[in-house]
Design a protein around this motif. Structure first.
Motif, PDB file in Angstrom:
ATOM      1  N   LEU A   2       0.864  -1.180   0.000  1.00  0.00           N
ATOM      2  CA  LEU A   2       0.000   0.000   0.000  1.00  0.00           C
ATOM      3  C   LEU A   2       0.906   1.237   0.000  1.00  0.00           C
ATOM      4  O   LEU A   2       1.686   1.423   0.927  1.00  0.00           O
ATOM      5  CB  LEU A   2      -0.894   0.034   1.241  1.00  0.00           C
ATOM      6  CG  LEU A   2      -2.037  -0.976   1.331  1.00  0.00           C
ATOM      7  CD1 LEU A   2      -2.807  -0.764   2.623  1.00  0.00           C
ATOM      8  CD2 LEU A   2      -2.975  -0.855   0.137  1.00  0.00           C
ATOM      9  N   TYR A   5      -2.340   5.255   2.607  1.00  0.00           N
ATOM     10  CA  TYR A   5      -3.308   4.692   3.550  1.00  0.00           C
ATOM     11  C   TYR A   5      -3.931   5.843   4.326  1.00  0.00           C
ATOM     12  O   TYR A   5      -3.268   6.844   4.607  1.00  0.00           O
ATOM     13  CB  TYR A   5      -2.618   3.723   4.520  1.00  0.00           C
ATOM     14  CG  TYR A   5      -3.490   3.348   5.702  1.00  0.00           C
ATOM     15  CD1 TYR A   5      -4.484   2.380   5.572  1.00  0.00           C
ATOM     16  CD2 TYR A   5      -3.333   3.977   6.932  1.00  0.00           C
ATOM     17  CE1 TYR A   5      -5.305   2.054   6.650  1.00  0.00           C
ATOM     18  CE2 TYR A   5      -4.145   3.653   8.011  1.00  0.00           C
ATOM     19  CZ  TYR A   5      -5.130   2.693   7.863  1.00  0.00           C
ATOM     20  OH  TYR A   5      -5.946   2.381   8.923  1.00  0.00           O
ATOM     21  N   ALA A   7      -6.891   6.630   7.648  1.00  0.00           N
ATOM     22  CA  ALA A   7      -7.784   6.101   8.683  1.00  0.00           C
ATOM     23  C   ALA A   7      -8.700   7.218   9.153  1.00  0.00           C
ATOM     24  O   ALA A   7      -8.254   8.346   9.377  1.00  0.00           O
ATOM     25  CB  ALA A   7      -6.977   5.556   9.861  1.00  0.00           C
ATOM     26  N   ASP A  22     -10.931   2.039   7.727  1.00  0.00           N
ATOM     27  CA  ASP A  22      -9.671   2.025   6.979  1.00  0.00           C
ATOM     28  C   ASP A  22      -9.951   2.456   5.547  1.00  0.00           C
ATOM     29  O   ASP A  22     -10.958   2.045   4.959  1.00  0.00           O
ATOM     30  CB  ASP A  22      -9.076   0.610   6.948  1.00  0.00           C
ATOM     31  CG  ASP A  22      -8.649   0.142   8.330  1.00  0.00           C
ATOM     32  OD1 ASP A  22      -7.821   0.827   8.944  1.00  0.00           O
ATOM     33  OD2 ASP A  22      -9.156  -0.897   8.794  1.00  0.00           O
ATOM     34  N   ARG A  23      -9.068   3.254   4.980  1.00  0.00           N
ATOM     35  CA  ARG A  23      -9.188   3.664   3.575  1.00  0.00           C
ATOM     36  C   ARG A  23      -7.932   3.203   2.847  1.00  0.00           C
ATOM     37  O   ARG A  23      -6.851   3.741   3.062  1.00  0.00           O
ATOM     38  CB  ARG A  23      -9.328   5.183   3.461  1.00  0.00           C
ATOM     39  CG  ARG A  23     -10.519   5.744   4.211  1.00  0.00           C
ATOM     40  CD  ARG A  23     -11.824   5.416   3.534  1.00  0.00           C
ATOM     41  NE  ARG A  23     -12.975   5.854   4.318  1.00  0.00           N
ATOM     42  CZ  ARG A  23     -14.233   5.569   4.029  1.00  0.00           C
ATOM     43  NH1 ARG A  23     -14.497   4.844   2.959  1.00  0.00           N
ATOM     44  NH2 ARG A  23     -15.217   6.000   4.780  1.00  0.00           N
ATOM     45  N   THR A  24      -8.075   2.181   2.018  1.00  0.00           N
ATOM     46  CA  THR A  24      -6.903   1.547   1.401  1.00  0.00           C
ATOM     47  C   THR A  24      -6.961   1.510  -0.116  1.00  0.00           C
ATOM     48  O   THR A  24      -5.971   1.210  -0.771  1.00  0.00           O
ATOM     49  CB  THR A  24      -6.783   0.091   1.893  1.00  0.00           C
ATOM     50  OG1 THR A  24      -8.008  -0.590   1.576  1.00  0.00           O
ATOM     51  CG2 THR A  24      -6.538   0.021   3.386  1.00  0.00           C
ATOM     52  N   PRO A  27      -7.441   6.451  -1.218  1.00  0.00           N
ATOM     53  CA  PRO A  27      -7.807   7.393  -0.141  1.00  0.00           C
ATOM     54  C   PRO A  27      -7.879   8.832  -0.635  1.00  0.00           C
ATOM     55  O   PRO A  27      -6.930   9.343  -1.228  1.00  0.00           O
ATOM     56  CB  PRO A  27      -6.667   7.238   0.881  1.00  0.00           C
ATOM     57  CG  PRO A  27      -5.979   5.961   0.534  1.00  0.00           C
ATOM     58  CD  PRO A  27      -6.174   5.759  -0.935  1.00  0.00           C
ATOM     59  N   ASN A 171      -3.247   2.924  -5.250  1.00  0.00           N
ATOM     60  CA  ASN A 171      -2.836   1.673  -4.631  1.00  0.00           C
ATOM     61  C   ASN A 171      -3.168   0.503  -5.564  1.00  0.00           C
ATOM     62  O   ASN A 171      -4.025   0.643  -6.425  1.00  0.00           O
ATOM     63  CB  ASN A 171      -3.535   1.501  -3.289  1.00  0.00           C
ATOM     64  CG  ASN A 171      -2.859   2.289  -2.183  1.00  0.00           C
ATOM     65  OD1 ASN A 171      -1.684   2.613  -2.264  1.00  0.00           O
ATOM     66  ND2 ASN A 171      -3.603   2.598  -1.140  1.00  0.00           N
ATOM     67  N   SER A 175      -6.926  -3.735  -3.508  1.00  0.00           N
ATOM     68  CA  SER A 175      -6.691  -3.285  -2.132  1.00  0.00           C
ATOM     69  C   SER A 175      -7.962  -2.812  -1.431  1.00  0.00           C
ATOM     70  O   SER A 175      -7.978  -2.617  -0.222  1.00  0.00           O
ATOM     71  CB  SER A 175      -5.621  -2.189  -2.093  1.00  0.00           C
ATOM     72  OG  SER A 175      -5.923  -1.151  -2.991  1.00  0.00           O
ATOM     73  N   GLU A 179     -10.793  -2.590   3.066  1.00  0.00           N
ATOM     74  CA  GLU A 179     -11.770  -1.660   3.636  1.00  0.00           C
ATOM     75  C   GLU A 179     -12.998  -2.389   4.163  1.00  0.00           C
ATOM     76  O   GLU A 179     -13.895  -1.772   4.740  1.00  0.00           O
ATOM     77  CB  GLU A 179     -12.200  -0.635   2.579  1.00  0.00           C
ATOM     78  CG  GLU A 179     -11.066   0.278   2.123  1.00  0.00           C
ATOM     79  CD  GLU A 179     -11.519   1.328   1.119  1.00  0.00           C
ATOM     80  OE1 GLU A 179     -12.711   1.348   0.760  1.00  0.00           O
ATOM     81  OE2 GLU A 179     -10.675   2.146   0.710  1.00  0.00           O
ATOM     82  N   TYR A 300       6.094   3.891   7.343  1.00  0.00           N
ATOM     83  CA  TYR A 300       5.152   4.871   6.791  1.00  0.00           C
ATOM     84  C   TYR A 300       5.406   6.228   7.420  1.00  0.00           C
ATOM     85  O   TYR A 300       5.779   6.312   8.590  1.00  0.00           O
ATOM     86  CB  TYR A 300       3.700   4.451   7.072  1.00  0.00           C
ATOM     87  CG  TYR A 300       3.183   3.404   6.129  1.00  0.00           C
ATOM     88  CD1 TYR A 300       2.456   3.763   5.001  1.00  0.00           C
ATOM     89  CD2 TYR A 300       3.433   2.045   6.347  1.00  0.00           C
ATOM     90  CE1 TYR A 300       1.986   2.808   4.116  1.00  0.00           C
ATOM     91  CE2 TYR A 300       2.963   1.083   5.480  1.00  0.00           C
ATOM     92  CZ  TYR A 300       2.231   1.468   4.360  1.00  0.00           C
ATOM     93  OH  TYR A 300       1.770   0.524   3.475  1.00  0.00           O
TER      94      TYR A 300
END
Length: 315
Positions: A2, A5, A7, A22-24, A27, A171, A175, A179, A300
């Motif tokens: 990823l 990312y 959140a 979660d935003r994957t 985002p 991403n 992925s 979410e 990250y």
């Protein structure tokens, strides 16, 4: 991997912070955060001076570095395209703003073509090779040849180019599965298994109805829980149990029993409010902070700040 990312976080009355989502997949919001920051710094420069607000430029430099690291065959000056659904999308402003700020080419699906194992962008001078795509198009719409055939937003043949390693996507396609709200039921044990530690931020307690014991618990406590459908193609389908009539509860229970694996129950968490300036006064409103991370070597990097959204009206 990823690359990006996000959140969604909110604060409880006891001051503890909860992870809501979660935003994957793709985002959104970091462009809005940047634009808000630059507008406010011009309107209220003294606010930024007094509070020594950290600038966001470093985060976006790291984002650019992260893209360079995923360039196919380690290309030094890759062509990066931001793939947008187009001007009718509700976040199109952000797509255009971010592309302009980062120096990416803003493109829609029909501006691009997959040919000879590569992705190309149509220009006045002819076709030019694309190396990296930052996408704002959902997984299933990215390739009408192999995914949703009714999609006009993607690039026919994109998946084949990805398989050959000739274009990098941020991403990666697929992925969006991360979410899925159903995964939140297992996240605490996932932390224990892989990291041997507890999460720093609590996640809202979640029961996946695909397990009989958990389904029975959700049905027995339906009046105290928030019930969500995990199939995103059918809309979010969030229902607050305490607001349902007896007939509505019975109808929901029947739906859960028919397709239990599609539902989760979550505890109804009380959140604290923030003061929000309306036309004449400060009002208490519920707020959500979306925080952003970008992949860097070995970890990250967190954006120093984020995007705050507040409810449009009280309650």
């Amino acid at each position: 991997q990823l690359i990006l990312y996000a959140a969604d976080l909110s604060r409880g009355p006891d001051g503890k912070v909860w992870v809501l989502k979660d935003r994957t997949q793709a985002p959104s919001g970091m462009g809005y955060a940047l634009e808000n920051r630059s507008a406010l710094s011009r309107v209220l420069p003294e606010l930024f001076r007094e509070h020594k607000t950290t600038k966001l430029g470093g985060f976006f430099n790291s984002m650019m570095q992260a893209f360079l690291e995923i360039a196919p065959q380690g290309k030094e000056q890759p062509r990066i395209v931001l793939l947008t659904p187009g001007p009718r999308n509700e976040t199109y402003f952000e797509h255009a703003f971010l592309a302009s700020y980062m120096g990416f080419t803003l493109a829609q699906g029909d501006d691009l073509v997959a040919r000879d194992g590569f992705v190309w962008i149509k220009t006045v001078e002819g076709l030019e090779k694309v190396d990296i795509i930052l996408r704002r198009v959902d997984d299933s719409y990215c390739d009408p040849l192999e995914l949703r055939e009714d999609s006009h937003l993607g690039i026919p043949g994109l998946l084949e180019v990805i398989r050959k390693g000739n274009v990098a996507i941020a991403n990666p396609l697929g992925s969006s599965i991360l979410e899925n709200t159903g995964l939140m039921a297992f996240m605490h044990n996932i932390f224990k298994f892989f990291l041997n530690e507890d999460p720093v931020f609590k996640m809202v307690a979640t029961w996946w109805c695909g397990q009989k014991k958990e389904m029975d618990y959700v049905i027995q406590n339906i009046g105290q829980l928030v019930v969500k459908k995990i199939d995103r193609t059918a809309g979010s389908g969030t229902v607050i149990g305490s607001q349902l009539s007896k007939a509505q509860k019975e109808q929901l229970i029947r739906r859960i029993k028919t397709e239990p694996y599609l539902y989760v129950g979550q505890e109804e968490v009380g959140f604290s409010t923030s003061p929000v300036f309306t036309k004449e006064k400060l009002d208490p409103r519920y707020t959500v902070l979306r925080t952003f991370l970008v992949a860097s070597k070995g970890g990250y990097e967190i954006m120093p700040g984020g995007l705050t959204r507040c409810s449009p009206e009280k309650g």
